[in-house]
Design a protein around this motif. Structure first.
Motif, mmCIF file in Angstrom:
data_model
loop_
_atom_site.group_PDB
_atom_site.id
_atom_site.type_symbol
_atom_site.label_atom_id
_atom_site.label_comp_id
_atom_site.label_asym_id
_atom_site.label_seq_id
_atom_site.Cartn_x
_atom_site.Cartn_y
_atom_site.Cartn_z
ATOM 1 N N UNK A 36 0.833 -1.205 0.000
ATOM 2 C CA UNK A 36 0.000 0.000 0.000
ATOM 3 C C UNK A 36 0.865 1.251 0.000
ATOM 4 N N UNK A 37 1.970 1.209 0.745
ATOM 5 C CA UNK A 37 2.842 2.385 0.819
ATOM 6 C C UNK A 37 3.507 2.721 -0.512
ATOM 7 N N UNK A 38 3.501 1.789 -1.458
ATOM 8 C CA UNK A 38 4.101 2.039 -2.772
ATOM 9 C C UNK A 38 3.143 2.726 -3.731
ATOM 10 N N UNK A 39 1.840 2.590 -3.515
ATOM 11 C CA UNK A 39 0.871 3.071 -4.501
ATOM 12 C C UNK A 39 -0.005 4.189 -3.975
ATOM 13 N N UNK A 40 0.010 4.469 -2.638
ATOM 14 C CA UNK A 40 -0.904 5.470 -2.081
ATOM 15 C C UNK A 40 -0.150 6.424 -1.166
ATOM 16 N N UNK A 41 -0.211 7.689 -1.503
ATOM 17 C CA UNK A 41 0.396 8.704 -0.644
ATOM 18 C C UNK A 41 -0.482 9.004 0.559
ATOM 19 N N UNK A 42 -1.805 8.900 0.379
ATOM 20 C CA UNK A 42 -2.728 9.207 1.482
ATOM 21 C C UNK A 42 -2.757 8.118 2.552
ATOM 22 N N UNK A 43 -2.083 6.992 2.310
ATOM 23 C CA UNK A 43 -2.026 5.914 3.313
ATOM 24 C C UNK A 43 -0.797 6.033 4.196
ATOM 25 N N UNK A 44 -0.065 7.142 4.071
ATOM 26 C CA UNK A 44 1.165 7.280 4.862
ATOM 27 C C UNK A 44 0.927 7.261 6.362
ATOM 28 N N UNK A 45 -0.133 7.928 6.827
ATOM 29 C CA UNK A 45 -0.426 7.913 8.266
ATOM 30 C C UNK A 45 -0.799 6.530 8.760
ATOM 31 N N UNK A 46 -1.556 5.769 7.966
ATOM 32 C CA UNK A 46 -1.924 4.404 8.351
ATOM 33 C C UNK A 46 -0.697 3.504 8.397
ATOM 34 N N UNK A 47 0.260 3.736 7.481
ATOM 35 C CA UNK A 47 1.496 2.942 7.490
ATOM 36 C C UNK A 47 2.278 3.197 8.774
ATOM 37 N N UNK A 48 2.385 4.468 9.170
ATOM 38 C CA UNK A 48 3.106 4.791 10.410
ATOM 39 C C UNK A 48 2.396 4.198 11.634
ATOM 40 N N UNK A 49 1.059 4.249 11.648
ATOM 41 C CA UNK A 49 0.310 3.659 12.769
ATOM 42 C C UNK A 49 0.521 2.152 12.833
ATOM 43 N N UNK A 50 0.589 1.494 11.668
ATOM 44 C CA UNK A 50 0.813 0.047 11.645
ATOM 45 C C UNK A 50 2.209 -0.296 12.159
ATOM 46 N N UNK A 51 3.220 0.500 11.764
ATOM 47 C CA UNK A 51 4.584 0.253 12.256
ATOM 48 C C UNK A 51 4.668 0.469 13.763
ATOM 49 N N UNK A 52 4.012 1.496 14.271
ATOM 50 C CA UNK A 52 4.006 1.752 15.713
ATOM 51 C C UNK A 52 3.361 0.585 16.470
ATOM 52 N N UNK A 53 2.227 0.100 15.986
ATOM 53 C CA UNK A 53 1.544 -1.028 16.633
ATOM 54 C C UNK A 53 2.410 -2.278 16.605
ATOM 55 N N UNK A 54 3.084 -2.510 15.482
ATOM 56 C CA UNK A 54 3.961 -3.679 15.388
ATOM 57 C C UNK A 54 5.071 -3.621 16.425
ATOM 58 N N UNK A 55 5.694 -2.446 16.611
ATOM 59 C CA UNK A 55 6.783 -2.299 17.579
ATOM 60 C C UNK A 55 6.297 -2.466 19.015
ATOM 61 N N UNK A 56 5.035 -2.098 19.274
ATOM 62 C CA UNK A 56 4.502 -2.183 20.642
ATOM 63 C C UNK A 56 4.115 -3.613 21.005
ATOM 64 N N UNK A 57 3.506 -4.327 20.079
ATOM 65 C CA UNK A 57 2.869 -5.599 20.407
ATOM 66 C C UNK A 57 3.657 -6.830 19.988
ATOM 67 N N UNK A 58 4.727 -6.703 19.247
ATOM 68 C CA UNK A 58 5.455 -7.875 18.790
ATOM 69 C C UNK A 58 6.942 -7.747 19.109
ATOM 70 N N UNK A 59 7.649 -8.882 19.234
ATOM 71 C CA UNK A 59 9.086 -8.838 19.546
ATOM 72 C C UNK A 59 9.895 -8.118 18.470
ATOM 73 N N UNK A 60 11.156 -7.878 18.789
ATOM 74 C CA UNK A 60 12.006 -7.055 17.925
ATOM 75 C C UNK A 60 12.267 -7.712 16.575
ATOM 76 N N UNK A 61 12.248 -9.040 16.502
ATOM 77 C CA UNK A 61 12.548 -9.673 15.219
ATOM 78 C C UNK A 61 11.505 -9.313 14.166
ATOM 79 N N UNK A 62 10.244 -9.180 14.571
ATOM 80 C CA UNK A 62 9.218 -8.733 13.625
ATOM 81 C C UNK A 62 9.459 -7.290 13.202
ATOM 82 N N UNK A 63 9.856 -6.453 14.148
ATOM 83 C CA UNK A 63 10.130 -5.053 13.840
ATOM 84 C C UNK A 63 11.303 -4.941 12.881
#
Length: 416
Positions: free
Chosen positions: A109-136
């Motif tokens: 999605x981050x490759x084809x949509x500029x308006x999805x940038x905020x959702x991409x950042x929110x997804x990365x933040x959630x991944x770092x909070x809820x999953x171990x470092x190897x996923x991050x």
């Protein structure tokens, strides 16, 4: 989840559960899960989720205003960009349930949509909070790797390529670092909770061990005291049984000793049972005997008909430490009891010598008994208890027959 975790939580948290994340509430306050294995969001979770949604929508709206500045972007592509961005913003509400899946889905999605940038950042933040470092590391690294490709395909009209790439990298790394910080704080809280629970468990075990040791000490005192009293009862009752024609004075004296010994034994038993029921030590009961009470013990044995000689004495019995004096008294008491049971009618010699720095040496020796030695059930248990008592006091105890056929108990205790 173990139900005992709830008891180890600070009660102050009970009034502030709504400010904790659902993941912590589930671990600190175990409760039945909702159907499907999902946890119920707290008020804080709703606020954070709504803030993430507004953040994604806000970034999407700012990006949508700049779509008309891209010369190579057709109206159909702009509409598709905004439609994908809207779906990505709506998918932010699924970030807690599928953090890894959402982050992976945001890569293309981050490759084809500029308006999805905020959702991409929110997804990365959630991944770092809820999953171990190897996923991050894997998913975050992939997200950073596709950024140059996006800005090569859709360059920013007002910024150079490197500047745009630097800002995007800075935002992504900041969001990932923030998420890792939040996760580490949660892990620290859980670690402190576990340490507090383990400390409580260890304190409970130490208390139980101290109570067990106290009860064992009480049991030893029960054996030492009651064995002495009951032996007096047995000896004088046996004398009355085998000498029914004894003079009235002897019968009266034996009956008096039996009555007094029974009264003392009953009193000691009441005190010990009371201590066991209270679960406390017997410090508040009758004072424990010390070396100064040895003369009274010898006099009591003589009154019971034993031939006891006190050969050695300590100049100042009061200067002997209480624990050492009590141990010496119990050793003499048990040795006199054994001599009365196994060698009745023989002469017993008690010797106690010593000085500060040299230690306390004592011995209880009886002459060989006349005739056959009576067999008493449970013989030897008292000597085992004496050896343990002397060892706990830091001393040694030896016992065994003498060359002349008698028996001797020798003990050496520290006197610093």
């Amino acid at each position: 989840m173990n139900s005992d975790k709830q008891a180890t939580v600070d009660p102050a948290f009970a009034k502030r559960r709504w400010v904790l994340p659902a993941a912590l509430v589930e671990d600190l306050y175990p409760q039945p899960r909702r159907p499907g294995g999902r946890t119920r969001r707290t008020a804080r979770d709703w606020i954070v989720d709504f803030a993430c949604f507004l953040f994604a929508v806000g970034i999407g709206l700012l990006s949508a205003d700049g779509l008309d500045k891209e010369p190579d972007l057709s109206p159909a592509m702009a509409v598709a960009d905004q439609l994908i961005g809207a779906l990505a913003c709506a998918a932010v509400w699924l970030r807690r349930r599928w953090p890894v899946g959402l982050a992976v889905a945001m890569l293309p999605v981050s490759l084809v949509s500029a308006t999805a940038g905020g959702a991409v950042l929110a997804a990365l933040f959630t991944l770092a909070v809820h999953r171990p470092f190897r996923y991050v590391a894997w998913i975050g690294g992939a997200s950073l790797a596709v950024m140059p490709l996006y800005y090569w395909m859709r360059p920013e009209p007002d910024l150079p390529f490197l500047a745009s790439l630097f800002i995007a990298f800075l935002l992504a790394v900041t969001v990932l670092g923030w998420g890792l910080l939040v996760r580490s704080k949660r892990q620290l809280l859980l670690s402190l909770r576990d340490r507090a629970r383990h400390a409580e468990a260890e304190a409970r075990l130490r208390a139980e061990q101290a109570q067990r040791l106290a009860r064992e000490a009480i049991a030893r005192e029960m054996h030492d005291v009651l064995a002495h009293r009951l032996t007096l009862l047995s000896v004088h009752a046996g004398a009355l049984e085998f000498r029914p024609d004894a003079p009235r004075e002897d019968v009266a004296r034996a009956a008096g000793v039996i009555r007094e010994s029974a009264h003392e034994a009953l009193q000691d038993l009441r005190e010990i049972i009371g201590v066991l029921r209270a679960g406390e030590s017997d410090d508040g009961g009758r004072p424990q005997p010390t070396l100064a009470a040895l003369d009274a013990l010898v006099a009591e044995s003589r009154a019971a008909g034993m031939k006891v000689a006190l050969a050695g004495r300590v100049t100042d019995p009061g200067s002997v430490p209480a624990s050492v004096g009590r141990t010496a008294y119990r050793i003499a008491q048990e040795a006199l009891t054994n001599a009365r049971k196994h060698a009745p009618g023989t002469e017993v010699t008690v010797s106690v010598t010593g000085a500060p720095g040299d230690g306390l040496a004592m011995s209880v020796r009886n002459a060989p008994p006349e005739g056959e030695v009576p067999h008493v059930p449970g013989s030897g248990q008292g000597l085992i208890g004496l050896s343990e008592r002397a060892t706990l006091a830091g001393g040694t105890l030896e016992h065994g027959p003498t060359p002349g056929g008698g028996f001797e108990v020798r003990a050496r205790l520290p006197w610093g």
